[in-house]
Design a protein around this motif. Structure first.
Motif, mmCIF file in Angstrom:
data_model
loop_
_atom_site.group_PDB
_atom_site.id
_atom_site.type_symbol
_atom_site.label_atom_id
_atom_site.label_comp_id
_atom_site.label_asym_id
_atom_site.label_seq_id
_atom_site.Cartn_x
_atom_site.Cartn_y
_atom_site.Cartn_z
ATOM 1 N N TYR A 126 0.671 -1.133 0.012
ATOM 2 C CA TYR A 126 -0.020 0.115 -0.012
ATOM 3 C C TYR A 126 0.938 1.262 0.134
ATOM 4 O O TYR A 126 0.793 2.235 -0.623
ATOM 5 N N VAL A 174 -8.027 -4.595 -5.647
ATOM 6 C CA VAL A 174 -6.853 -3.932 -6.101
ATOM 7 C C VAL A 174 -6.624 -4.244 -7.651
ATOM 8 O O VAL A 174 -5.854 -3.842 -8.193
ATOM 9 N N TYR A 177 -6.320 0.416 -4.201
ATOM 10 C CA TYR A 177 -5.927 0.332 -2.665
ATOM 11 C C TYR A 177 -6.407 0.902 -1.813
ATOM 12 O O TYR A 177 -6.752 0.499 -0.539
#
Length: 412
Positions: free
Chosen positions: A250, A373, A384
């Motif tokens: 992330y 995602v 994300y």
């Protein structure tokens, strides 16, 4: 409290956390970013370890309750976990092209790592009186995060390429040392922790225990509040574990920060987590387990929302620090709550399902995250952020269910 046992019990949490944080930070990025394996297949390794745990841990917990000891199981699972972590590191360092083998080894390492906690968590009853379980649990979690900080600092020169021990420089370098440190630092607990109970000689039928799994589980969740807790824990822990496993990715995809900055951000989280564990354990023993849990989950909802909408790194770092506080408090509170809600003769089974709910949450969460995602968006990182938002929703539902848990008081 027995200070020697508190030290040995906490030292084990320190030891296993070194392997956990190093593989969580560097292996995840090595396999996904460096080697191009999709997020989905990386997350499926957690699904695989969870399925293996589901198939074996309930019976192991039941057998442990019958023979009245936990250390034999802890010794076996610790050895196997460290060996498979070591094998994963060797594969990444010397055979980096074998991605399938790598994920297979990592799945087994994670499986045995999770299996350890079936036996380790139940040892808390040997360490302190029930009225001090929150405090002791807090010290265990404090040690866990201290170990994570140590692991990050020790392996940072290896990950950045400042030191190269073997093979390719980069993110695979810290994996082998982390596995070795895990085993070495766990040895004092394995060798010197002595249980109060003595092993009982009873007839054990593996097949018979498997047949009793469903009935035993039904009986266990019949204990007041325990079934409700497990359901809530499954949901909110799904969010915490899935987001944690994908946090380094992330940071890369949404904020595009360097590995060095990632490391120091994680150290900040570890520091605040250690503080949160001590505070959470202390508060739990004084204001009650349920109220402490509700407060922690409310904090998580606020923190998730702040991190999702943050576009400025400074604000993201502030919310990351808050995340650490609630991480530490979550494990301190929930581990103590399990011991409060569980009948004494079923503690190993209860911690089996505690571990399963903790990690089988990595069945639903990773699939949800992995699918979200993959959705293409024009704005970088949007998928994300949406995945993180889905995890926040899991926490909200878990919070709603947790409010139904009965509060109990313990005599000091």
């Amino acid at each position: 409290m027995n200070k020697k046992k508190v030290f040995l019990w906490s030292l084990y949490d320190f030891a296993n956390s070194i392997a956990m944080i190093v593989f969580f930070l560097y292996y995840s990025q090595w396999i996904v970013i460096d080697k191009g394996v999709s997020d989905f297949w990386f997350n499926m390794s957690f699904v695989g370890s969870s399925v293996l745990l589901l198939l074996t841990a309930p019976v192991a917990g039941a057998i442990s309750d019958k023979i009245k000891v936990k250390m034999p199981g802890l010794k076996i699972t610790t050895l196997l976990s460290s060996l498979f972590f070591l094998a994963t590191g060797i594969n990444a360092s010397f055979f980096p092209e074998h991605h399938i083998v790598s994920l297979f080894l990592f799945t087994l390492a994670t499986y045995f790592y999770l299996f350890c906690f079936v036996f380790y968590n139940a040892l808390i009853t040997d360490v302190a009186h029930p009225s001090k379980h929150g405090t002791v649990s807090g010290w265990g979690i404090f040690s866990n995060y201290a170990g994570q900080i140590t692991g990050l600092l020790v392996t940072l020169p290896l990950a950045t390429g400042a030191v190269v021990l073997w093979g390719e420089p980069g993110r695979a370098q810290p994996l082998i040392p982390a596995a070795i440190l895990f085993l070495l630092l766990a040895l004092p607990t394995i060798l010197f922790f002595k249980e109060e109970s003595v092993r009982e000689k009873v007839s054990i039928s593996i097949g018979g225990e498997y047949k009793k799994v469903i009935s035993s589980f039904k009986s266990l969740i019949g204990a007041p509040g325990l079934g409700t807790f497990f359901l809530a824990y499954f949901l909110f822990n799904d969010a915490l574990i899935t987001a944690s496993n994908n946090f380094p990715i992330y940071l890369e995809k949404v904020l595009s920060i360097s590995d060095t900055v990632k490391t120091f951000l994680l150290i900040l989280i570890m520091l605040t987590s250690a503080i949160g564990a001590i505070i959470g354990g202390w508060v739990t023993d004084r204001v009650g387990h349920k109220r402490s849990l509700i407060g922690v989950l409310l904090g998580w909802v606020i923190t998730y929302a702040g991190m999702i909408i943050s576009t400025n790194f400074i604000w993201f770092a502030i919310f990351s620090g808050m995340m650490g506080l609630f991480f530490g408090a979550t494990w301190a509170v929930t581990r103590a709550l399990v011991t409060q809600l569980t009948p004494p003769d079923a503690l190993n089974q209860s911690f089996t399902y505690y571990t399963l709910m903790e990690r089988f949450a990595t069945f639903v969460g990773p699939i949800t995250w992995g699918l979200i995602v993959t959705i293409p968006f024009r704005a970088p990182g949007t998928s994300y952020r949406l995945a993180a938002a889905s995890m926040c929703l899991f926490v909200i539902v878990g919070l709603y269910i947790a409010k139904k848990i009965p509060e109990k008081n313990l005599a000091v």
